[in-house]
Write a protein that holds these residues in place. Structure first.
Motif, PDB file in Angstrom:
ATOM      1  N   SER A 119      15.662   6.927  -5.030  1.00 23.63           N
ATOM      2  CA  SER A 119      13.972   6.017  -5.189  1.00 23.63           C
ATOM      3  C   SER A 119      14.146   5.123  -4.442  1.00 23.63           C
ATOM      4  N   ILE A 120      12.857   5.585  -3.326  1.00 24.47           N
ATOM      5  CA  ILE A 120      12.830   4.819  -2.466  1.00 24.47           C
ATOM      6  C   ILE A 120      11.190   3.264  -2.868  1.00 24.47           C
ATOM      7  N   ASN A 121      11.511   2.459  -2.620  1.00 22.73           N
ATOM      8  CA  ASN A 121      10.753   1.625  -3.511  1.00 22.73           C
ATOM      9  C   ASN A 121      10.499   0.626  -3.298  1.00 22.73           C
ATOM     10  N   ASN A 122      11.003  -0.040  -1.873  1.00 23.29           N
ATOM     11  CA  ASN A 122      11.251  -1.397  -1.351  1.00 23.29           C
ATOM     12  C   ASN A 122      11.409  -0.707   0.033  1.00 23.29           C
ATOM     13  N   LEU A 123      10.908  -2.669   0.371  1.00 26.71           N
ATOM     14  CA  LEU A 123      11.090  -2.788   2.279  1.00 26.71           C
ATOM     15  C   LEU A 123      11.960  -3.272   2.255  1.00 26.71           C
ATOM     16  N   HIS A 139       0.623  -1.024  -0.301  1.00 24.67           N
ATOM     17  CA  HIS A 139      -0.082   0.153  -0.004  1.00 24.67           C
ATOM     18  C   HIS A 139       0.825   1.932   0.096  1.00 24.67           C
ATOM     19  N   THR A 140       2.377   0.987   0.002  1.00 25.16           N
ATOM     20  CA  THR A 140       3.092   2.633  -0.882  1.00 25.16           C
ATOM     21  C   THR A 140       3.258   2.998  -1.974  1.00 25.16           C
ATOM     22  N   GLN A 141       3.231   3.970  -2.263  1.00 26.55           N
ATOM     23  CA  GLN A 141       3.767   3.920  -3.644  1.00 26.55           C
ATOM     24  C   GLN A 141       5.030   4.542  -3.413  1.00 26.55           C
ATOM     25  N   PRO A 142       6.007   4.417  -4.523  1.00 31.87           N
ATOM     26  CA  PRO A 142       7.411   4.504  -4.586  1.00 31.87           C
ATOM     27  C   PRO A 142       7.321   5.969  -4.979  1.00 31.87           C
ATOM     28  N   PHE A 143       7.930   6.944  -3.629  1.00 35.25           N
ATOM     29  CA  PHE A 143       8.356   8.025  -3.416  1.00 35.25           C
ATOM     30  C   PHE A 143      10.508   8.423  -4.069  1.00 35.25           C
ATOM     31  N   ALA A 144      10.375   9.683  -3.785  1.00 32.15           N
ATOM     32  CA  ALA A 144      11.681  10.048  -3.164  1.00 32.15           C
ATOM     33  C   ALA A 144      12.426  10.797  -2.716  1.00 32.15           C
ATOM     34  N   ALA A 145      13.676  10.095  -2.271  1.00 31.96           N
ATOM     35  CA  ALA A 145      14.651  11.057  -0.913  1.00 31.96           C
ATOM     36  C   ALA A 145      15.613  11.272  -1.516  1.00 31.96           C
TER      37      ALA A 145
END
Length: 192
Positions: free
Chosen positions: A154-158, A63-69
């Motif tokens: 690119s934050i796209n995973n856990l 339920h999380t969309q990728p986002f930039a940090a």
């Protein structure tokens, strides 16, 4: 203890690993290589059931969309073995993800580290730890000061990292899927 993290994409991971390797070549610092995958840590936790942890982390990722940090500068956690790191700037998206992870994992944790709490958490990418000394700190920082550390991540995973002998390796990686569940806007208005 397990680490709940986001692994860096390959381009940023390669850059960080080259930098870490140069610190080994120049100063003999290699303990950070015990975790070969550069990452941002959200929480260190001991849990009762790994399967339950995987399920709640899978649900958060789903339920999380990728986002930039973004990163900038260098930092030091002082002590007999100072930690040298690249700070990751806290943003609404990063803070929201961190809070969701803490809420989801709270019922499962036997213990966590004090720096995972929302008031103490400082997201970062470690460059050197455990084998540093106060005497090395000045020369290492002078060496690192020749570069800039402004990265877009690119934050796209856990990922759940676990200790395997002397290394921390991925136990399981969950790719963000929130963008797949977003409703697609209709091109046509319903007749009314």
């Amino acid at each position: 203890m397990l680490a709940i993290t986001s692994l860096l994409n390959s381009q940023n991971a390669d850059r960080i690993n080259r930098l870490i390797k140069s610190l080994e070549t120049e100063f003999g610092l290699d303990d950070v290589q015990a975790t070969p995958d550069p990452h941002i840590t959200y929480q260190l936790a001991g849990v009762r059931k790994l399967s339950a942890l995987k399920q709640v982390i899978r649900d958060v990722a789903r339920h999380t969309q990728p986002f930039a940090a973004h990163t900038t500068g260098l930092g030091v956690f002082p002590g007999p073995n100072p930690v040298i790191y690249i700070p990751v700037l806290r943003s609404d998206a990063l803070n929201h993800l961190h809070r969701r992870i803490l809420r989801a994992t709270a019922p499962l944790c036997l213990r966590t580290d004090k720096f995972s709490g929302p008031d103490c958490w400082l997201p970062h990418i470690s460059l050197a730890l455990h084998d540093t000394t106060p005497e090395l700190l000045g020369p290492v920082m002078q060496y690192l000061n020749q570069q800039t550390f402004n990265l877009k991540l690119s934050i796209n995973n856990l990922a759940i990292l676990r200790q395997e002998e002397e290394q921390f390796v991925p136990e399981k990686i969950f790719t963000f899927e929130g963008h797949k569940h977003e409703p697609v806007p209709s091109l046509f208005k319903a007749a009314g």
